[in-house]
Design a protein around this motif. Structure first.
Motif, PDB file in Angstrom:
ATOM      1  N   GLU A 134       0.829  -1.210   0.000  1.00 42.97           N
ATOM      2  CA  GLU A 134       0.000   0.000   0.000  1.00 42.97           C
ATOM      3  C   GLU A 134       0.860   1.255   0.000  1.00 42.97           C
ATOM      4  O   GLU A 134       0.567   2.238  -0.704  1.00 42.97           O
ATOM      5  CB  GLU A 134      -0.932  -0.009   1.222  1.00 42.97           C
ATOM      6  N   GLU A 135       1.935   1.226   0.780  1.00 52.46           N
ATOM      7  CA  GLU A 135       2.851   2.373   0.799  1.00 52.46           C
ATOM      8  C   GLU A 135       3.614   2.491  -0.511  1.00 52.46           C
ATOM      9  O   GLU A 135       3.854   3.602  -1.009  1.00 52.46           O
ATOM     10  CB  GLU A 135       3.828   2.232   1.962  1.00 52.46           C
ATOM     11  N   GLU A 179       2.578   1.730  -3.464  1.00 52.88           N
ATOM     12  CA  GLU A 179       1.705   2.288  -4.504  1.00 52.88           C
ATOM     13  C   GLU A 179       1.697   3.814  -4.464  1.00 52.88           C
ATOM     14  O   GLU A 179       1.478   4.462  -5.495  1.00 52.88           O
ATOM     15  CB  GLU A 179       0.279   1.747  -4.341  1.00 52.88           C
ATOM     16  N   THR A 180       1.986   4.393  -3.296  1.00 50.09           N
ATOM     17  CA  THR A 180       1.988   5.859  -3.217  1.00 50.09           C
ATOM     18  C   THR A 180       3.216   6.479  -3.878  1.00 50.09           C
ATOM     19  O   THR A 180       3.286   7.701  -4.024  1.00 50.09           O
ATOM     20  CB  THR A 180       1.920   6.338  -1.749  1.00 50.09           C
ATOM     21  N   PRO A 235      -3.540   7.418  -9.159  1.00 45.30           N
ATOM     22  CA  PRO A 235      -4.317   8.338  -8.314  1.00 45.30           C
ATOM     23  C   PRO A 235      -3.870   8.363  -6.851  1.00 45.30           C
ATOM     24  O   PRO A 235      -4.170   9.312  -6.130  1.00 45.30           O
ATOM     25  CB  PRO A 235      -5.752   7.792  -8.427  1.00 45.30           C
ATOM     26  N   LYS A 236      -3.143   7.332  -6.404  1.00 47.13           N
ATOM     27  CA  LYS A 236      -2.720   7.275  -5.002  1.00 47.13           C
ATOM     28  C   LYS A 236      -1.305   7.821  -4.780  1.00 47.13           C
ATOM     29  O   LYS A 236      -0.785   7.768  -3.665  1.00 47.13           O
ATOM     30  CB  LYS A 236      -2.807   5.844  -4.484  1.00 47.13           C
ATOM     31  N   LYS A 237      -0.689   8.350  -5.832  1.00 52.94           N
ATOM     32  CA  LYS A 237       0.675   8.849  -5.707  1.00 52.94           C
ATOM     33  C   LYS A 237       0.727  10.024  -4.736  1.00 52.94           C
ATOM     34  O   LYS A 237      -0.051  10.965  -4.833  1.00 52.94           O
ATOM     35  CB  LYS A 237       1.203   9.280  -7.074  1.00 52.94           C
ATOM     36  N   ARG A 238       1.678   9.952  -3.797  1.00 50.51           N
ATOM     37  CA  ARG A 238       1.813  11.028  -2.810  1.00 50.51           C
ATOM     38  C   ARG A 238       2.405  12.282  -3.451  1.00 50.51           C
ATOM     39  O   ARG A 238       3.121  12.216  -4.459  1.00 50.51           O
ATOM     40  CB  ARG A 238       2.658  10.570  -1.619  1.00 50.51           C
ATOM     41  N   LYS A 239       2.135  13.427  -2.872  1.00 49.13           N
ATOM     42  CA  LYS A 239       2.592  14.692  -3.442  1.00 49.13           C
ATOM     43  C   LYS A 239       4.093  14.893  -3.262  1.00 49.13           C
ATOM     44  O   LYS A 239       4.774  15.402  -4.157  1.00 49.13           O
ATOM     45  CB  LYS A 239       1.834  15.849  -2.807  1.00 49.13           C
ATOM     46  N   TYR A 284       3.160  -1.152 -12.848  1.00 51.65           N
ATOM     47  CA  TYR A 284       3.099   0.262 -12.513  1.00 51.65           C
ATOM     48  C   TYR A 284       4.407   0.937 -12.893  1.00 51.65           C
ATOM     49  O   TYR A 284       5.474   0.332 -12.835  1.00 51.65           O
ATOM     50  CB  TYR A 284       2.866   0.448 -11.019  1.00 51.65           C
TER      51      TYR A 284
END
Length: 406
Positions: free
Chosen positions: A124-125, A127-128, A133-137, A173
């Motif tokens: 889960e981490e 994927e960020t 859409p879940k990519k962290r800023k 991905y």
């Protein structure tokens, strides 16, 4: 032969490339002197690690600086394995990663270095950090340097991008900068002579794919990128044909390695938008098809598709003329009684790939018709399908290409 060390790309300090020294000597020297590394973690190809003395040679060269290693990674870089190695390197406090093998290991190292910098431990981490859409800023750039000794020609070592496959969905991905590729790539043509034909020649076609889709792109190309891609083709195509004739031809192997640099330089320079051979290939890979094999199967068909809809005919003709202007290619075409004047780019690529003995259909790699719909659906998520000269926005378009190679 003395060592040559130079920037891989004009105008950029990194990555560097080295050739001329045996790879253990070159790796040990640069890890200690160029990167001041003292705790090195090695990711080694499963075949090399289990059937050759590569790890013994590295152990002798690195000595106590070798703190851990992993033998083998699954093709297309499974997230579960990335997270296992991330945990190992963190526990061992590794300050450099050395890969010896093909592209999946290099992609793995890129993602591992990114995961280390961002304290990632779970799928889960992870994927960020990936595109979606879940990519962290805010993503912290990697700090652990990577040195790679490639045994294939995909040339992912020269890119800051990486691909990793989520285990459950089998979806690949993309990880993009601030991910970072190797800072040094070491070529050893004596090492790669033992790479199986199925990998060496197919990944060589992958490098050809970089050139062809760069030259045939309708956005982002420059005179410089075109020159790089054409020069790479002039090295890769005859070099691969010579390698097919003799895997003892050291010069041909080094010629292919140097060609792979210019192929990657071409497709990563400027803002070139590649096409559906790369896009569909990214999603074909997780079905058990090798990086290079996806290009062997898809590239001629994608050229045919784009030509059918008159998307990039002038670009394809320019590449066609470059290929038939090579005496090695021209001799091959004439030996097959090909009408050079009427053969289009897809035809010529098909003949070259068949001469190399590589797969030309999905059936050759055991992908059945029952898998086409999901393959087409996954492909529509890939950016290179959307940037194909004829943008692929509908599943039926992908299926039209797949039907040519089913």
């Amino acid at each position: 032969m003395p060592e040559t060390v130079r920037p891989a790309f004009a105008g950029r300090d990194l990555p560097l490339t080295s050739y001329g020294l045996p790879f253990p000597e070159a790796a040990a020297r640069h890890l200690r002197e160029s990167f001041q590394a003292s705790r090195i973690y090695v990711i080694c190809s499963g075949t090399l690690g289990r059937t050759t003395n590569v790890m013994n040679r590295l152990s002798d060269a690195l000595g106590s600086n070798l703190v851990g290693h992993r033998i083998g990674m699954t093709s297309h870089t499974l997230w579960s394995e990335v997270l296992q190695i991330t945990k190992d390197t963190r526990t061992l406090e590794a300050d450099a990663i050395l890969t010896v093998g093909a592209g999946s290991l290099t992609d793995g190292a890129k993602i591992i270095a990114l995961a280390l910098a961002n304290n990632v431990n779970t799928p889960e981490e992870l994927e960020t950090l990936a595109e979606g859409p879940k990519k962290r800023k805010n993503i912290t750039p990697p700090t652990v340097p990577i040195v790679s000794v490639p045994t294939s020609l995909s040339a992912g070592e020269f890119s800051n991008f990486a691909g990793g496959t989520e285990d459950n969905l089998k979806r690949k991905y993309s990880f993009q900068p601030p991910s970072r590729g190797p800072q040094l790539v070491i070529f050893d043509p004596d090492l790669v002579k033992s790479t199986p034909n199925s990998i060496w020649l197919s990944t060589g076609v992958r490098a050809i794919d970089h050139c062809v889709e760069s030259l045939c792109a309708i956005k982002g190309t420059t005179n410089a990128s075109d020159e790089l891609a054409k020069h790479a083709l002039s090295l890769l195509v005859p070099g691969l044909l010579h390698c097919k004739q003799s895997r003892e031809d050291r010069d041909a192997h080094l010629q292919c390695q140097l060609g792979s640099i210019d192929a990657m330089a071409a497709c990563t320079s400027g803002s070139i938008e590649l096409g559906a051979s790369h896009g569909i290939g990214h999603q074909l890979g997780p079905l058990g098809v090798g990086h290079g094999e996806t290009s062997c199967i898809l590239l001629p068909a994608v050229c045919k598709f784009n030509a059918k809809y008159k998307a990039n005919c002038a670009q394809q003709e320019s590449v066609r003329l470059s290929l038939i202007g090579d005496p090695v290619v021209l001799e091959l075409l004439r030996s097959r009684s090909v009408d050079v004047g009427s053969a289009d780019l897809g035809d010529i690529l098909d003949i070259i790939i068949r001469e190399l003995g590589m797969p030309r259909s999905l059936a050759d790699v055991h992908v059945g018709r029952d898998q086409l719909d999901s393959l087409a659906a996954n492909s529509l998520h890939d950016r290179w399908c959307k940037s194909n000269p004829i943008p692929l926005n509908d599943q039926s378009q992908v299926l039209e290409i797949l039907e040519m190679v089913v």
